[in-house]
Scaffold this motif. Structure first.
Motif, PDB file in Angstrom:
ATOM      1  N   ALA A 186       0.918  -1.249  -0.171  1.00 42.16           N
ATOM      2  CA  ALA A 186      -0.045   0.079   0.047  1.00 42.16           C
ATOM      3  C   ALA A 186       0.892   1.244  -0.027  1.00 42.16           C
ATOM      4  O   ALA A 186       2.176   1.151   0.263  1.00 42.16           O
ATOM      5  CB  ALA A 186      -0.963  -0.068   1.033  1.00 42.16           C
ATOM      6  N   PRO A 187       0.341   2.239  -0.314  1.00 44.67           N
ATOM      7  CA  PRO A 187       1.284   3.695  -0.119  1.00 44.67           C
ATOM      8  C   PRO A 187       1.941   3.648   1.018  1.00 44.67           C
ATOM      9  O   PRO A 187       1.537   3.384   2.327  1.00 44.67           O
ATOM     10  CB  PRO A 187       0.240   4.810  -0.364  1.00 44.67           C
ATOM     11  CG  PRO A 187      -0.974   4.043  -1.115  1.00 44.67           C
ATOM     12  CD  PRO A 187      -1.010   2.564  -0.774  1.00 44.67           C
ATOM     13  N   GLY A 188       3.257   4.071   0.917  1.00 42.08           N
ATOM     14  CA  GLY A 188       4.084   4.068   2.212  1.00 42.08           C
ATOM     15  C   GLY A 188       4.864   2.878   2.639  1.00 42.08           C
ATOM     16  O   GLY A 188       5.646   2.991   3.364  1.00 42.08           O
ATOM     17  N   LEU A 189       4.862   1.616   1.530  1.00 44.53           N
ATOM     18  CA  LEU A 189       5.556   0.677   1.997  1.00 44.53           C
ATOM     19  C   LEU A 189       7.053   0.702   2.176  1.00 44.53           C
ATOM     20  O   LEU A 189       7.687   1.445   1.120  1.00 44.53           O
ATOM     21  CB  LEU A 189       5.147  -0.329   0.689  1.00 44.53           C
ATOM     22  CG  LEU A 189       6.037  -1.582   0.670  1.00 44.53           C
ATOM     23  CD1 LEU A 189       5.483  -2.825   1.283  1.00 44.53           C
ATOM     24  CD2 LEU A 189       6.305  -2.089  -0.983  1.00 44.53           C
ATOM     25  N   ILE A 230       1.140   2.905  -6.918  1.00 45.81           N
ATOM     26  CA  ILE A 230       1.245   2.856  -5.512  1.00 45.81           C
ATOM     27  C   ILE A 230       2.918   3.566  -5.342  1.00 45.81           C
ATOM     28  O   ILE A 230       3.675   2.757  -5.821  1.00 45.81           O
ATOM     29  CB  ILE A 230       1.294   1.430  -5.081  1.00 45.81           C
ATOM     30  CG1 ILE A 230      -0.123   0.925  -5.267  1.00 45.81           C
ATOM     31  CG2 ILE A 230       1.708   1.266  -3.639  1.00 45.81           C
ATOM     32  CD1 ILE A 230      -0.484  -0.658  -4.865  1.00 45.81           C
ATOM     33  N   LYS A 231       3.024   4.210  -4.436  1.00 41.99           N
ATOM     34  CA  LYS A 231       4.129   4.812  -4.062  1.00 41.99           C
ATOM     35  C   LYS A 231       4.668   4.296  -2.745  1.00 41.99           C
ATOM     36  O   LYS A 231       4.055   4.706  -1.752  1.00 41.99           O
ATOM     37  CB  LYS A 231       4.173   6.441  -4.330  1.00 41.99           C
ATOM     38  CG  LYS A 231       5.665   6.746  -4.111  1.00 41.99           C
ATOM     39  CD  LYS A 231       5.366   8.738  -4.664  1.00 41.99           C
ATOM     40  CE  LYS A 231       6.573   9.183  -3.861  1.00 41.99           C
ATOM     41  NZ  LYS A 231       6.494   8.997  -2.337  1.00 41.99           N
ATOM     42  N   LEU A 239      13.648   3.048  -6.982  1.00 38.16           N
ATOM     43  CA  LEU A 239      13.902   4.571  -6.539  1.00 38.16           C
ATOM     44  C   LEU A 239      13.881   5.336  -7.571  1.00 38.16           C
ATOM     45  O   LEU A 239      12.988   6.626  -7.622  1.00 38.16           O
ATOM     46  CB  LEU A 239      15.297   4.654  -5.943  1.00 38.16           C
ATOM     47  CG  LEU A 239      15.489   6.084  -5.340  1.00 38.16           C
ATOM     48  CD1 LEU A 239      15.027   6.422  -4.101  1.00 38.16           C
ATOM     49  CD2 LEU A 239      17.098   6.229  -4.952  1.00 38.16           C
ATOM     50  N   GLU A 240      14.263   4.894  -8.647  1.00 33.24           N
ATOM     51  CA  GLU A 240      14.559   6.040 -10.043  1.00 33.24           C
ATOM     52  C   GLU A 240      12.989   6.042 -10.457  1.00 33.24           C
ATOM     53  O   GLU A 240      12.511   7.069 -11.424  1.00 33.24           O
ATOM     54  CB  GLU A 240      15.530   5.370 -10.878  1.00 33.24           C
ATOM     55  CG  GLU A 240      16.864   5.738 -10.532  1.00 33.24           C
ATOM     56  CD  GLU A 240      18.184   5.106 -11.168  1.00 33.24           C
ATOM     57  OE1 GLU A 240      17.781   4.266 -12.240  1.00 33.24           O
ATOM     58  OE2 GLU A 240      19.172   5.372 -10.820  1.00 33.24           O
ATOM     59  N   HIS A 241      12.172   5.143 -10.506  1.00 40.05           N
ATOM     60  CA  HIS A 241      10.963   5.049 -10.940  1.00 40.05           C
ATOM     61  C   HIS A 241       9.884   5.849  -9.899  1.00 40.05           C
ATOM     62  O   HIS A 241       8.641   5.949 -10.087  1.00 40.05           O
ATOM     63  CB  HIS A 241      10.249   3.838 -11.252  1.00 40.05           C
ATOM     64  CG  HIS A 241      10.846   3.058 -12.539  1.00 40.05           C
ATOM     65  ND1 HIS A 241      11.808   2.345 -12.672  1.00 40.05           N
ATOM     66  CD2 HIS A 241      10.020   3.273 -13.854  1.00 40.05           C
ATOM     67  CE1 HIS A 241      11.852   2.183 -14.005  1.00 40.05           C
ATOM     68  NE2 HIS A 241      10.808   2.533 -14.801  1.00 40.05           N
ATOM     69  N   GLY A 242      10.565   6.369  -9.099  1.00 46.57           N
ATOM     70  CA  GLY A 242       9.523   7.168  -7.890  1.00 46.57           C
ATOM     71  C   GLY A 242       8.686   6.360  -7.067  1.00 46.57           C
ATOM     72  O   GLY A 242       8.016   6.818  -6.365  1.00 46.57           O
ATOM     73  N   LEU A 243       9.334   5.145  -6.779  1.00 45.25           N
ATOM     74  CA  LEU A 243       8.416   3.931  -6.102  1.00 45.25           C
ATOM     75  C   LEU A 243       8.778   4.270  -4.603  1.00 45.25           C
ATOM     76  O   LEU A 243       7.972   3.733  -3.705  1.00 45.25           O
ATOM     77  CB  LEU A 243       8.470   2.638  -6.805  1.00 45.25           C
ATOM     78  CG  LEU A 243       7.908   2.443  -8.208  1.00 45.25           C
ATOM     79  CD1 LEU A 243       8.040   1.122  -8.405  1.00 45.25           C
ATOM     80  CD2 LEU A 243       6.351   2.844  -8.291  1.00 45.25           C
ATOM     81  N   PHE A 244      10.099   4.555  -4.385  1.00 42.98           N
ATOM     82  CA  PHE A 244      10.455   4.641  -3.063  1.00 42.98           C
ATOM     83  C   PHE A 244      11.005   6.217  -2.919  1.00 42.98           C
ATOM     84  O   PHE A 244      11.373   6.771  -4.096  1.00 42.98           O
ATOM     85  CB  PHE A 244      11.831   3.919  -2.793  1.00 42.98           C
ATOM     86  CG  PHE A 244      11.016   2.574  -2.623  1.00 42.98           C
ATOM     87  CD1 PHE A 244      10.241   2.186  -1.950  1.00 42.98           C
ATOM     88  CD2 PHE A 244      11.930   1.551  -3.094  1.00 42.98           C
ATOM     89  CE1 PHE A 244      10.008   0.890  -1.673  1.00 42.98           C
ATOM     90  CE2 PHE A 244      11.850   0.040  -2.923  1.00 42.98           C
ATOM     91  CZ  PHE A 244      10.850  -0.169  -2.250  1.00 42.98           C
ATOM     92  N   ASP A 245      10.877   6.859  -1.719  1.00 42.98           N
ATOM     93  CA  ASP A 245      11.352   8.319  -1.707  1.00 42.98           C
ATOM     94  C   ASP A 245      12.721   8.080  -1.425  1.00 42.98           C
ATOM     95  O   ASP A 245      13.829   8.991  -1.838  1.00 42.98           O
ATOM     96  CB  ASP A 245      10.786   8.828  -0.340  1.00 42.98           C
ATOM     97  CG  ASP A 245       9.362   9.354  -0.613  1.00 42.98           C
ATOM     98  OD1 ASP A 245       8.817   9.541  -1.709  1.00 42.98           O
ATOM     99  OD2 ASP A 245       8.609   9.187   0.502  1.00 42.98           O
ATOM    100  N   ALA A 246      13.367   7.043  -0.737  1.00 41.97           N
ATOM    101  CA  ALA A 246      14.796   6.727  -0.636  1.00 41.97           C
ATOM    102  C   ALA A 246      15.109   5.640  -0.732  1.00 41.97           C
ATOM    103  O   ALA A 246      14.013   4.552  -0.167  1.00 41.97           O
ATOM    104  CB  ALA A 246      15.028   7.549   0.660  1.00 41.97           C
ATOM    105  N   VAL A 247      16.390   5.210  -0.437  1.00 44.44           N
ATOM    106  CA  VAL A 247      16.703   3.886  -0.113  1.00 44.44           C
ATOM    107  C   VAL A 247      17.949   4.085   0.677  1.00 44.44           C
ATOM    108  O   VAL A 247      18.789   4.910   0.735  1.00 44.44           O
ATOM    109  CB  VAL A 247      17.438   2.844  -1.359  1.00 44.44           C
ATOM    110  CG1 VAL A 247      16.137   2.438  -2.282  1.00 44.44           C
ATOM    111  CG2 VAL A 247      18.447   3.516  -2.057  1.00 44.44           C
ATOM    112  N   LEU A 248      17.830   3.229   1.919  1.00 45.08           N
ATOM    113  CA  LEU A 248      18.988   3.062   3.052  1.00 45.08           C
ATOM    114  C   LEU A 248      19.811   2.084   2.635  1.00 45.08           C
ATOM    115  O   LEU A 248      19.373   0.907   2.870  1.00 45.08           O
ATOM    116  CB  LEU A 248      18.346   3.026   4.206  1.00 45.08           C
ATOM    117  CG  LEU A 248      16.975   4.112   4.495  1.00 45.08           C
ATOM    118  CD1 LEU A 248      16.414   3.792   6.205  1.00 45.08           C
ATOM    119  CD2 LEU A 248      17.768   5.497   4.543  1.00 45.08           C
ATOM    120  N   ASP A 249      21.194   2.337   2.486  1.00 43.23           N
ATOM    121  CA  ASP A 249      22.206   1.355   1.883  1.00 43.23           C
ATOM    122  C   ASP A 249      23.070   1.150   2.983  1.00 43.23           C
ATOM    123  O   ASP A 249      24.088   1.995   3.079  1.00 43.23           O
ATOM    124  CB  ASP A 249      22.586   1.935   0.349  1.00 43.23           C
ATOM    125  CG  ASP A 249      23.496   0.907  -0.279  1.00 43.23           C
ATOM    126  OD1 ASP A 249      23.620  -0.239   0.178  1.00 43.23           O
ATOM    127  OD2 ASP A 249      23.644   1.279  -1.486  1.00 43.23           O
TER     128      ASP A 249
END
Lengths: 521, 296
Positions: free
Chosen positions: A280-283, A309-310, A326-336
């Motif tokens: 759902a949004p916020g995943l 769904i973002k 991330l690049e498709h805007g599906l995540f705001d950020a990745v923690l690596d």
């Protein structure tokens, strides 16, 4: 050998491990996380470097001598350069040539590039090992009882905890530094041997008594724009010709699997995630680096794109596929904390939403908080599992060490939904057992085991069971599935171990012992 | 008779894949003894196929065995060993005329009798893979009623026979496909389409499947499990069509229960062919776990 006692899972574990001190048995995944557990951080000694000293040396021997390394000390490396790492072999060979012995090796993990350690075990250079992973010749040597003291297997979060707690003190850390300036600011995101995040190495840099940055790419001061590990944490810079094999450090993005069995598992896992309500949004999401886990990410990506769904963030070991999301805007950020492939390195360097985090911020259970605790969903793999949902990712069918604990138990405990993918059988040996050979992740932290035949849901999670049934997913009783598989394969004979000799202990992320690994006969 | 939308080729090469036939999203599997098996391995493949049919739980997934063609030395042995295991159907390559269809019918009948199986248990899907075979589609389709329940188009072999290259658009196969499906419908049997061979082109597979459904095909062969879901989804009705079909089926059942012959839905008269079509739509949707009526 010290006294053995049964832990909460009924596994016998020692109360004391030579060279590592006393240990409590595992009592439950969240027993030390109720708000009443405390510890005293062990005090450590560090020598202040002479001022104005030139930090750069080209001599490995000189760097080792300056570090003050002596017999009996603990040294560390990071495994961010994976199978392409050249730092550990380079330094260890020099250490051996210098006649230093009886060392404890405490790297973040050991990969196929580190097979030479097996020879150093035989030679008495290395007499103790603490690592997330052990495989190849090292795993074989340890399983055959050649290491003088029992090895310790820790998780990535567990290692961060152990270092911060002072349970493991690193005397000298030799840290591969793909791009480094002459005062020791370094990063993994650029350079010919770029490996991406240096999240595990950040722990060593902060807590080791002496830190040597090992680089093949010395640049002008100050390193710009990204500094992963800063000069104040670095005692020396060792300049060598090459710190690794770039082809093995940065493999291309792993393709999605074509294996029908893995694809089937991945599809069912995806359907389960969908049914769980977390898609759902916020995943927030993490997946392992295995073929089936990556395929789940692929299905997830396509679905999220289609439905608009973002999610919020991706965590972990980051693959090119997470970066793609991330690049498709599906995540705001990745923690690596650790990058898996070449695509990731460029993203880490160029995308401000791609954030490098240390192992403590990733998964340390004793930290103020950590990223894995904020996960909605994690998708993991298993070598084998048991009817109590315990997972083994450490020992093979022959009982030999050939795996890595990694972030498995950390993410399983942290995520709201932990899904473990496992084939029903491997080379005609059933992968669903009465009792898994080595417990790395306790069943109480696993919500579902997904096989190609169907989904087994942990009875502890009644809500998930109802959701899966409502979605008409093929839900199977794990005991029945085990019996069905055994009807085809037969029941395997137990591995013959020499139970008088513990060759390794598996530490749960909270520092308790969850299982013991015995010498193979 | 179950659905045959997706028919997955599984080479009889090792037990690894065979034991997982039930879990590949296929409506049916085609256990292959022909092209995917090397000449020297034919006996081993046949025996493996027998054991799979006898021991593996296919959980309702259709079991079709592609045997070697009538012109090969393996054909007779294939049928002798496989028919007694009662697969749902035999897929027979390179059928060219009614004689071929009658020959396989007689041979299977004899084996069924010998094995004490009701005659007509094992169906035949005849593959039309040559220009001659395609042109004789009507007589093949009508040659052995009750035995030959489907004809299928073999695109690769047909292209080779005609000396042409296949294209993504498939224009070169259009007449063949249309002719085969008409012949099948005329004989009231099923028509199956040839596999889509570019595994990386999911959209191409989806488009081609929708196109052959439009022509009237009942199923399509798959050469990788990942193709099965795409094929099944292409067959699935859209929600609007499904809603309408469910309404018609409900009205028809209600009318039947009350002994009324003619029904009307939303003020429109609905006759038998419409009800039959609606039932087919609902059956396809059920196979896909589509939403229950109440959910719509």
């Amino acid at each position: 050998m010290s006294k053995m006692i049964a832990n909460a899972l009924g596994r016998l574990v020692p109360t004391e491990v030579e060279g590592l001190g006393e240990f409590a048995p595992f009592t439950g995944a969240f027993d030390r996380l109720r708000g009443d557990y405390s510890y005293a951080r062990a005090a450590t000694r560090r020598t202040v470097p002479a001022c104005q000293r030139d930090k750069v040396t080209k001599s490995i021997r000189e760097a080792i001598e300056r570090s003050g390394l002596k017999d009996g000390m603990t040294i560390s490396f990071h495994h961010h350069m994976r199978n392409g790492d050249g730092v550990l072999p380079l330094v260890m060979r020099e250490i051996q040539a210098m006649g230093i012995k009886d060392l404890t090796l405490a790297p973040s993990s050991l990969t196929d590039a580190h097979d030479c350690v097996a020879d150093m075990i035989e030679a008495g250079v290395v007499t103790g090992i603490c690592s997330s992973g052990m495989r190849g010749r090292i795993g074989q040597a340890v399983s055959e009882g050649k290491l003088a003291r029992p090895a310790l297997i820790y998780s990535h979060g567990g290692r961060a905890r152990a270092i911060e707690e002072g349970r493991i003190h690193i005397d000298v850390a030799f840290l591969g530094a793909p791009t480094c300036d002459k005062y020791g600011n370094f990063t993994g995101s650029t350079g010919p041997s770029a490996c991406g995040s240096l999240g595990y190495a950040m722990m060593d840099a902060k807590y080791a008594s002496h830190v040597v940055a090992v680089t093949d790419n010395l640049v002008d001061y100050p390193l710009m724009p990204r500094i992963s590990i800063p000069e104040q944490q670095v005692d020396q810079v060792l300049l060598v010709d090459s710190i690794g094999d770039p082809r093995k450090i940065a493999s291309g993005t792993v393709r999605y699997t074509r294996d029908p069995v893995q694809l089937r598992q991945a599809w069912l896992a995806f359907e389960l995630i969908k049914a769980s309500g977390y898609l759902a949004p916020g995943l927030s999401y993490q997946a392992g680096a295995g073929g089936a886990s990556l395929a789940v990410t692929g299905f997830l990506k396509d679905y999220m794109l289609e439905k608009g769904i973002k999610g919020s963030f991706g965590v972990g070991g980051i693959s090119g596929h997470t970066v793609d999301m991330l690049e498709h805007g599906l995540f705001d950020a990745v923690l690596d904390v650790q990058s898996f492939d070449a695509a990731v390195t460029g993203s880490l360097h160029n995308n401000p939403r791609h954030i490098e985090i240390d192992a403590s911020g990733y998964a340390n259970p004793f930290a103020g908080s950590c990223a894995v605790n904020h996960l909605d969903v994690v998708v993991l793999a298993a070598l084998d599992v048991d009817v109590d949902f315990n997972v083994n990712v450490m020992t093979g069918l022959d009982g030999v060490l050939r795996g890595a604990s990694g972030g498995h138990s950390d993410t399983a405990a942290g995520a709201k939904l932990s899904v473990v993918l496992c084939p029903c059988q491997r080379t005609r040996v059933p992968a669903i057992r009465d009792h898994v050979q080595t417990v790395v992740t306790p069943g109480e932290t696993v919500d579902a085991i997904v096989t190609e035949r169907g989904i087994c849901i942990n009875p502890r999670n009644e809500e998930l069971l109802r959701a899966a049934q409502a979605a008409k997913l093929p839900v199977l009783d794990i005991h029945k599935l085990k019996n069905d598989i055994e009807a085809m394969t037969g029941k395997p004979e137990p591995v013959p171990f020499d139970e008088s000799k513990v060759v390794a202990v598996v530490e749960y992320r909270d520092g308790t012992l969850i299982d013991s690994i015995y010498k193979v006969k | 008779m179950g659905l045959f939308r997706s028919q997955l080729y599984v080479p009889c090469k090792g037990p690894g894949m065979l034991q997982n036939c039930a879990y590949m999203n296929a409506d049916a599997v085609i256990l292959d003894l022909e092209d995917s098996i090397a000449q020297g391995e034919k006996d081993a493949a046949r025996i493996l196929c027998k054991y799979a049919l006898q021991n593996v739980d296919f959980q309702g997934v259709g079991r079709i065995v592609r045997v070697n063609g009538q012109d090969t030395e393996f054909y007779a042995d294939d049928l002798e060993m496989i028919i007694p295991c009662c697969p749902d159907a035999i897929r027979l390559p390179k059928v060219e005329d009614a004689d071929g269809a009658r020959e396989v019918d007689e041979r299977i009948t004899a084996i069924e009798k010998k094995a004490g199986i009701p005659v007509g248990t094992v169906k035949v899907h005849a593959m039309l893979e040559t220009a001659k075979g395609v042109l004789n589609a009507r007589e093949v389709a009508n040659a052995a009623p009750g035995r030959v329940t489907a004809i299928s188009l073999g695109g690769q072999d047909l292209a080779a026979d005609m000396g042409i290259m296949r294209t993504l658009e498939g224009t070169e196969l259009l007449f063949g496909r249309s002719f085969v499906v008409l012949a099948a419908r005329d004989a009231r049997i099923m028509a199956f389409d040839t596999p889509f061979t570019d595994l990386d082109n999911t959209q191409g597979l989806r488009d081609e499947t929708k196109f052959v459904i439009q022509l009237g095909f009942s199923g399509k062969a798959a050469i990788h499990p990942s193709q099965c879901k795409v094929i099944n989804d292409a067959f699935a009705p859209d929600l609007k069509t499904l809603k309408k079909a469910i309404t018609v089926v409900h009205a028809a059942r209600e009318a039947a229960a009350r002994g009324i012959g003619v029904i009307s839905v939303n003020g429109k008269m609905v006759d038998k062919p419409v009800v039959e079509q609606a039932e087919a739509v609902v059956a396809r949707a059920n196979a896909d776990n589509m939403p229950e009526v109440e959910d719509l």
